[in-house]
Design an enzyme around this catalytic site. Structure first.
Site, PDB file in Angstrom:
ATOM      1  N   LYS A   1     -24.112  10.004   6.013  1.00  0.00           N
ATOM      2  CA  LYS A   1     -24.386   9.521   7.376  1.00  0.00           C
ATOM      3  C   LYS A   1     -25.629   8.640   7.388  1.00  0.00           C
ATOM      4  CE  LYS A   1     -25.403  11.037  12.084  1.00  0.00           C
ATOM      5  NZ  LYS A   1     -25.390  12.153  13.067  1.00  0.00           N
TER       6      LYS A   1
ATOM      7  N   HIS B   1      18.020  -4.731  -4.752  1.00  0.00           N
ATOM      8  CA  HIS B   1      17.940  -4.139  -3.418  1.00  0.00           C
ATOM      9  C   HIS B   1      18.083  -2.620  -3.465  1.00  0.00           C
ATOM     10  CE1 HIS B   1      17.632  -8.028  -1.651  1.00  0.00           C
ATOM     11  NE2 HIS B   1      18.825  -8.401  -2.048  1.00  0.00           N
TER      12      HIS B   1
END
Length: 529
Positions: A137, A279
């Protein structure tokens, strides 16, 4: 801001003595806890125990040692805020400029066979994550290291300037928050899978996905879609994400999706094989004594669909195979290895994406051996939700096949039937696969009715100049009516492998007997949607 003081508290002590020695050499004061402090002291380093620093002894078997204002104040105070620095001075709290913490090995502990709830609970770190969050932090004032791989880069920067740049501290902060997030997710996954009676559920009450971005992609399935490629936090060697790209253009979204389909199929064979995918469907699969033989047989199945396809081998690619493959338009070529001569030939096709992928590996958490990169679960995204299931593994057919017709398959037919069954696992449902002599001769995929897949597979075989006469057929699910059997018998197929289980099985078996076909049931379905 110069780094003057470092706090070191690590569970994994890999490289920590060397790192701490280097910090000392740079004039950085060392604070440490318990076993880490003892290790550093034994190495001849000057180190202050956290208990001496806080004036409060470790207690509760070490559960409380760094949870103290003199630690978190030194980490959280914003150096640019005058009131913060005055508070530190008032309470005689020195700043801590560098935090080096890795956490109790919770993931490795719960991955071990026989891990008990008590074992798991004792390996949930409390003080470590709290310090990491404080330091992360306050990244503008503190550098936080959570992995030994970060040591070298940080030392280089400290040696050069005595400080860490904003960019470095921010990157370390992000990595630290990611580590805490993954750690908490592992705890949640484990605990939420526990039942009241102490057993564990296959699927936890909360699923916490943990993935790391490999790269942003140019676009998604279509050019107007945005996309990125992610890997598991702990990827399995032998999977597509472990591929090393040796040459070619950047992989596209569709390359990756089709490449995964080809790789998953080819690595399921224990003998030399080639798979060509277009595909997401195999359009040609074959076994061969050499990769060249396997490729030629696979390509012959459907040369039209193979154009612009994905080609995968489960054996090293040599020069002869590379030369043959170079004769067609191929998007991606994958194999566990390539000879030097093969790579020289492929270099002439600069746009071909060449991927080298290991077949086997060991779980990086050290828990279990990974068999060729198999996922434990399959996941499919649906609207605002997920479908999660155990993976559809290729099963052994030994002792499981049931001959249901008057004629039993010949030895050669049985060999081809087991091959066809393996291929059908990787073809989109409804799947029909005609095979002969260890190679596909016709593939019907993704149709709404099974009989249409049967017809399409026959049409594609005829279009490729192949004959179905004497072939065998695999169906990924049961034949709901006899019409599919009539179509494949008319085309000249001689044997069928299918799960069975239809209310019209007797009708289908009778049709096979009428045509003189052999049919075996597996008892297992392999839908692939």
């Amino acid at each position: 801001m110069k780094v003057q003081r470092a706090l070191i508290s690590v569970s994994d002590k890999t490289g920590i003595v060397e790192f701490a020695t280097a910090l000392t050499g740079l004039g950085i004061e060392l604070l440490s806890t318990g076993g880490t402090a003892q290790l550093l002291a034994n190495a001849g380093l000057k180190v202050t125990e956290v208990a001496d620093h806080t004036g409060f002894p470790e207690m509760l078997d070490g559960r409380v040692k760094t949870l103290h204002p003199r630690i978190h104040g030194g980490l959280l105070a914003r150096r640019e805020v005058e009131a913060h620095m005055q508070a530190l001075a008032e309470h005689d709290i020195p700043t801590i400029d560098l935090l080096v913490v890795n956490l109790y090995p919770f993931e490795a502990t719960v991955a071990k066979a026989g891990c008990t709830l008590e074992d798991a609970i004792e390996n949930i770190d409390i003080g470590g994550p709290a310090m990491v969050r404080s330091a992360a932090k306050n990244w503008r004032g503190v550098g936080v290291l959570t992995d030994a791989s970060q040591y070298a880069g940080v030392l280089d920067e400290l040696r050069a300037t005595g400080a860490l740049s904003d960019a470095t501290r921010f990157a370390l902060s992000v990595a630290a928050f990611n580590r805490i997030s993954n750690y908490d997710a592992a705890i949640s996954d484990y605990l939420s899978a526990l039942n009241a009676d102490g057993t564990r559920s296959e699927f936890p009450a909360q699923s916490n996905g943990r993935f790391v971005k490999i790269q942003d992609l140019r676009y998604g399935e279509n050019p107007h879609q945005r996309a990125a490629f992610y890997r598991d936090l702990y990827p399995a060697p032998g999977s597509l994400v472990s591929a090393k790209q040796l040459q070619g253009k950047e992989l596209s979204y569709n390359n990756i999706a089709d490449g995964d389909a080809a790789w998953e199929c080819v690595k399921s064979f224990d003998t030399g094989a080639c798979v060509i995918v277009k595909h997401a469907n195999p359009c040609g699969v074959a076994l061969g004594a050499t990769p060249l033989e396997a490729y030629r047989k696979a390509f012959a199945t459907d040369p039209t669909s193979a154009f612009g396809g994905i080609i995968a081998f489960n054996t090293p690619v040599d020069a002869a195979t590379a030369e043959a493959v170079s004769g067609q338009f191929v998007e991606v070529l994958m194999a566990p290895a390539f000879t030097a001569d093969a790579l020289k030939l492929l270099a002439a096709k600069a746009n071909v994406r060449v991927l080298e992928i290991p077949l086997d590996g060991v779980d990086p958490k050290g828990a279990t051996a990974w068999a060729r990169g198999r996922n434990l679960h399959d996941v499919k995204r649906v609207g605002s939700g997920l479908l999660i299931q155990t993976a559809d593994e290729p099963e052994s057919l030994e002792g499981r096949l049931k001959v249901v017709t008057k004629r039993a398959p010949t030895a050669q037919e049985m060999t081809d039937l087991t091959f066809a069954w393996r291929v059908a696992m990787y073809v989109k449902s409804n799947a029909i696969v005609y095979c002969r002599d260890g190679a596909t001769v016709g593939v019907g995929a993704g149709q709404m009715s099974r009989v249409d897949s049967t017809r399409i597979a026959r049409i594609k075989a005829e279009h490729a100049g192949l004959t179905i006469a004497g072939s065998v057929v695999a169906s990924d699910a049961f034949f709901p009516f006899r019409d599919g059997v009539d179509v494949l018998a008319e085309a000249g197929a001689k044997a069928i492998i299918q799960p069975g289980g239809s209310m019209r099985d007797e009708e289908v078996i009778a049709a096979a007997d009428e045509h003189g076909l052999a049919m075996v049931f597996t008892g297992t379905r392999h839908f692939r949607h």
